[in-house]
Scaffold this motif. Sequence first.
Motif, mmCIF file in Angstrom:
data_model
loop_
_atom_site.group_PDB
_atom_site.id
_atom_site.type_symbol
_atom_site.label_atom_id
_atom_site.label_comp_id
_atom_site.label_asym_id
_atom_site.label_seq_id
_atom_site.Cartn_x
_atom_site.Cartn_y
_atom_site.Cartn_z
ATOM 1 N N THR A 50 0.816 -1.216 0.000
ATOM 2 C CA THR A 50 0.000 0.000 0.000
ATOM 3 C C THR A 50 0.844 1.257 0.000
ATOM 4 O OG1 THR A 50 -0.173 -0.169 2.414
ATOM 5 C CG2 THR A 50 -1.976 -1.107 1.119
ATOM 6 N N TRP A 161 -15.514 -0.796 -2.204
ATOM 7 C CA TRP A 161 -14.261 -1.430 -2.598
ATOM 8 C C TRP A 161 -14.473 -2.623 -3.515
ATOM 9 C CZ3 TRP A 161 -9.033 -0.571 -2.060
ATOM 10 C CH2 TRP A 161 -8.704 0.621 -1.423
ATOM 11 N N HIS A 163 -15.340 -2.374 -6.434
ATOM 12 C CA HIS A 163 -14.780 -1.954 -7.719
ATOM 13 C C HIS A 163 -13.307 -2.368 -7.823
ATOM 14 C CE1 HIS A 163 -18.413 0.312 -8.425
ATOM 15 N NE2 HIS A 163 -18.205 1.099 -7.384
ATOM 16 N N ALA A 164 -12.579 -2.208 -6.725
ATOM 17 C CA ALA A 164 -11.166 -2.582 -6.732
ATOM 18 C C ALA A 164 -11.011 -4.090 -6.868
ATOM 19 C CB ALA A 164 -10.492 -2.091 -5.449
ATOM 20 N N ARG A 165 -11.833 -4.837 -6.143
ATOM 21 C CA ARG A 165 -11.772 -6.293 -6.232
ATOM 22 C C ARG A 165 -12.085 -6.761 -7.647
ATOM 23 N NH1 ARG A 165 -14.898 -10.859 -5.979
ATOM 24 N NH2 ARG A 165 -14.084 -12.579 -4.722
ATOM 25 N N ALA A 167 -11.672 -5.078 -10.372
ATOM 26 C CA ALA A 167 -10.573 -4.681 -11.264
ATOM 27 C C ALA A 167 -9.428 -5.679 -11.199
ATOM 28 C CB ALA A 167 -10.089 -3.281 -10.902
ATOM 29 N N TYR A 187 -0.536 -0.956 -4.652
ATOM 30 C CA TYR A 187 -1.960 -1.142 -4.955
ATOM 31 C C TYR A 187 -2.533 0.120 -5.577
ATOM 32 C CZ TYR A 187 -6.578 -3.296 -4.152
ATOM 33 O OH TYR A 187 -7.815 -3.879 -4.299
ATOM 34 N N LEU A 191 -4.498 0.584 -9.150
ATOM 35 C CA LEU A 191 -5.836 1.167 -9.271
ATOM 36 C C LEU A 191 -5.829 2.374 -10.207
ATOM 37 C CD1 LEU A 191 -7.075 0.913 -5.574
ATOM 38 C CD2 LEU A 191 -7.545 -0.639 -7.476
ATOM 39 N N VAL A 196 -9.780 2.764 -11.515
ATOM 40 C CA VAL A 196 -10.840 2.458 -10.553
ATOM 41 C C VAL A 196 -11.320 3.729 -9.875
ATOM 42 C CG1 VAL A 196 -11.300 1.375 -8.315
ATOM 43 C CG2 VAL A 196 -10.159 0.094 -10.111
ATOM 44 N N PHE A 198 -14.395 5.029 -6.823
ATOM 45 C CA PHE A 198 -15.084 4.456 -5.677
ATOM 46 C C PHE A 198 -16.472 5.038 -5.497
ATOM 47 C CE2 PHE A 198 -10.663 3.564 -4.898
ATOM 48 C CZ PHE A 198 -10.709 2.237 -4.497
#
Length: 200
Positions: A50, A161, A163-165, A167, A187, A191, A196, A198
């Motif tokens: 991160t 989140w 959306h991130a998963r 992607a 990360y 993204l 991505v 949110f």
Amino acid sequence: MIASEHPHALTPVLGPATQLGFVVRDLDEAVRHWIDVLGVGPFLFLENGTGRPAPQSIYRGQDVQIEMRLAFGFIGDVQLELIQQVNDAPSPYRTFLDEGREGLQHLGYWVPDHAAARNRIEADGYTPELVIPIAGQPDPIIYYSAPSVVGPMLEIVPRRWRHARAAVSDHLKAWSGGDPLIRFDTYGAFLDHVGVTFDD
């Protein structure tokens, strides 16, 4: 007959677990085991997790910055998260390793109603241990310790989140062969690369 078709099957209170989180001492060794031995891959490989320095989190009431290396893969629709902590910040990952354990450490849930999920599991004795605030978002990611040594930790991930998963899943499904480690520095860099957002 599969379990979901059984007329008396139980209904998980948080819905289906959508992530299995593994804490490992050596991310390179762990991801090669999944690929070479178990035939699972490809993996999104994030050398600096991160970020460096890591964003601030709260562990047992203490401000911490947990620096990690991360890898994400899938078995069917279930996401695998492999975590190697690389600094000495207090964390559930460090505690898990210090207790002599390695492997499955938490179940992750992307919940449709963050407050309802929190209320339900806290009423059943789960205790929030790690809170990860997300800039610009109202709900944090929260790790809960189980009321019994039998259960793994639970990770509650806010709905947006998803959306991130998705992607990560889409990016791995588009893999066309070659190196099964799809590398990004962080990360956030991934993204940004895939665009991505949110929004609910």
